[in-house]
Design a protein around this motif. Structure first.
Motif, PDB file in Angstrom:
ATOM      1  N   ALA A  26      51.341  16.727 -11.880  1.00  7.12           N
ATOM      2  CA  ALA A  26      52.436  17.677 -11.719  1.00  7.12           C
ATOM      3  C   ALA A  26      52.824  18.219 -13.087  1.00  7.12           C
ATOM      4  O   ALA A  26      52.893  17.469 -14.072  1.00  7.12           O
ATOM      5  CB  ALA A  26      53.637  16.998 -11.072  1.00  7.12           C
ATOM      6  N   LEU A  27      53.073  19.524 -13.150  1.00  5.81           N
ATOM      7  CA  LEU A  27      53.520  20.176 -14.382  1.00  5.81           C
ATOM      8  C   LEU A  27      55.001  20.500 -14.296  1.00  5.81           C
ATOM      9  O   LEU A  27      55.523  20.788 -13.216  1.00  5.81           O
ATOM     10  CB  LEU A  27      52.761  21.483 -14.621  1.00  5.81           C
ATOM     11  N   ALA A  28      55.656  20.480 -15.458  1.00  4.02           N
ATOM     12  CA  ALA A  28      57.047  20.917 -15.560  1.00  4.02           C
ATOM     13  C   ALA A  28      57.146  21.891 -16.726  1.00  4.02           C
ATOM     14  O   ALA A  28      56.525  21.689 -17.773  1.00  4.02           O
ATOM     15  CB  ALA A  28      57.981  19.730 -15.791  1.00  4.02           C
ATOM     16  N   LEU A  29      57.931  22.942 -16.553  1.00  7.01           N
ATOM     17  CA  LEU A  29      58.105  23.924 -17.622  1.00  7.01           C
ATOM     18  C   LEU A  29      58.930  23.315 -18.745  1.00  7.01           C
ATOM     19  O   LEU A  29      60.019  22.800 -18.525  1.00  7.01           O
ATOM     20  CB  LEU A  29      58.795  25.177 -17.085  1.00  7.01           C
ATOM     21  N   SER A  30      58.419  23.386 -19.961  1.00  2.54           N
ATOM     22  CA  SER A  30      59.146  22.834 -21.110  1.00  2.54           C
ATOM     23  C   SER A  30      60.130  23.868 -21.655  1.00  2.54           C
ATOM     24  O   SER A  30      59.790  25.043 -21.789  1.00  2.54           O
ATOM     25  CB  SER A  30      58.179  22.429 -22.217  1.00  2.54           C
ATOM     26  N   PRO A  31      61.354  23.446 -22.013  1.00  4.43           N
ATOM     27  CA  PRO A  31      62.302  24.362 -22.657  1.00  4.43           C
ATOM     28  C   PRO A  31      61.975  24.584 -24.132  1.00  4.43           C
ATOM     29  O   PRO A  31      62.531  25.470 -24.763  1.00  4.43           O
ATOM     30  CB  PRO A  31      63.640  23.640 -22.491  1.00  4.43           C
ATOM     31  N   ARG A  51      57.170  16.457 -25.654  1.00  3.66           N
ATOM     32  CA  ARG A  51      56.952  15.177 -24.989  1.00  3.66           C
ATOM     33  C   ARG A  51      58.274  14.473 -24.695  1.00  3.66           C
ATOM     34  O   ARG A  51      58.449  13.868 -23.631  1.00  3.66           O
ATOM     35  CB  ARG A  51      56.068  14.283 -25.862  1.00  3.66           C
ATOM     36  N   SER A  52      59.216  14.557 -25.616  1.00  8.40           N
ATOM     37  CA  SER A  52      60.517  13.915 -25.407  1.00  8.40           C
ATOM     38  C   SER A  52      61.210  14.475 -24.172  1.00  8.40           C
ATOM     39  O   SER A  52      61.797  13.738 -23.371  1.00  8.40           O
ATOM     40  CB  SER A  52      61.398  14.101 -26.643  1.00  8.40           C
ATOM     41  N   GLN A  98      61.739  12.921 -19.703  1.00  2.16           N
ATOM     42  CA  GLN A  98      62.985  12.911 -18.935  1.00  2.16           C
ATOM     43  C   GLN A  98      62.799  13.501 -17.539  1.00  2.16           C
ATOM     44  O   GLN A  98      63.753  13.604 -16.774  1.00  2.16           O
ATOM     45  CB  GLN A  98      64.056  13.703 -19.691  1.00  2.16           C
ATOM     46  N   THR A  99      61.563  13.896 -17.226  1.00  4.95           N
ATOM     47  CA  THR A  99      61.251  14.469 -15.918  1.00  4.95           C
ATOM     48  C   THR A  99      60.311  13.545 -15.163  1.00  4.95           C
ATOM     49  O   THR A  99      59.865  12.519 -15.682  1.00  4.95           O
ATOM     50  CB  THR A  99      60.579  15.846 -16.068  1.00  4.95           C
TER      51      THR A  99
END
Length: 269
Positions: free
Chosen positions: A122-127, A151-152, A156-157
């Protein structure tokens, strides 16, 4: 234990420029059955980076020999090679830095990659966005603070990897991988002339796709482009190719591209 300039030790001078400024480059290679996968390509990557960074490293024969020796007797592992400009200079000046340092280390192969290849990720968009710098784009230099922050946030996701944009909002890479996405027979991957790392497995995949039934295009695309994709895969020299099962609310079940690339990438051992 580390191998520093051919000596087993774990001590580096505090004034080494890798510590002071991140002044150097590195590569990370997969070890399979006692051999370094894509050994020549990893050496070439370091040579290219040293040229771009004006690091006068010359011990290429010694380095390649050490890389091969570090892999002996290891069934599966990871070899990391760092080249630092070394100690010397005053402030940012590299004047007098005539003795670059080579650092080799071996670690265990990440066990989760086997699961990723089977189950997908699963991918999450990084801010956190990558700064654009055409002189440094593509190479794997030691300034990795952006990736540390990415990575930090990722940790958290619930996601496995991050989708990373550059400062202009264009898709660039993942935290530790490159990516491709497919629509029909069209395969897209981000242009990396402004930001990101041009990974060795990305380069290999591009060569394979150039002689396939797929049409591959390097693009500047916004994050919304992935919502119309039939499939997404990510790759690096260790994985080497992993399917994406989910990005946000979007799920991907097709593995046409992954099934084409995966067996070819395994041959790089």
């Amino acid at each position: 234990m580390f191998l520093i300039n051919g000596i087993k030790q774990a001590v580096l001078p505090a004034n080494d420029r890798a510590i002071q400024f991140g002044d150097g480059c590195f590569t990370t290679a997969r070890i399979v059955e006692g051999k370094v996968c894509l050994l020549n390509a990893h050496v070439q990557r370091l040579q290219t980076a040293c040229e771009r960074l004006f690091i006068p490293f010359a011990q290429w024969a010694e380095l390649e020999k050490e890389m091969a020796e570090q892999a002996l007797g290891i069934d599966r592992g990871v070899l990391k090679v760092i080249i630092s400009r070394g100690s010397g200079g005053r402030g940012y000046s590299a004047a007098g830095c005539l003795h670059p340092v080579r650092i080799l280390s071996v670690s265990a192969y990440p066990a989760h990659y086997d699961r990723w290849r089977t189950e997908g990720i699963a991918l999450a968009l990084s801010p956190v966005r990558l700064g654009r710098n055409p002189h440094l784009a593509g190479i794997k230099h030691l300034n990795r603070l952006e990736q540390v922050l990415i990575r930090s946030h990722l940790e958290q996701t619930d996601a496995d990897e991050a989708l990373v944009l550059d400062s202009e909002g264009f898709i660039t890479e993942c935290c530790a991988a490159n990516l491709f996405w497919r629509q029909g027979k069209d395969v897209f991957t981000p242009r990396l002339d402004q930001a990101g790392v041009d990974g060795l497995m990305r380069q290999f995949c591009l060569r394979q796709l150039a002689h396939s039934a797929f049409r591959v295009v390097e693009v500047q695309a916004c994050e919304a482009a992935l919502k119309d994709a039939d499939e997404i895969v990510v790759c690096n020299a260790l994985m080497p190719v992993v399917p994406v099962r989910q990005y946000g609310p979007h799920h991907f079940s097709s593995r046409e591209l992954h099934l084409f690339l995966a067996p070819l990438c395994e041959q790089t051992r």
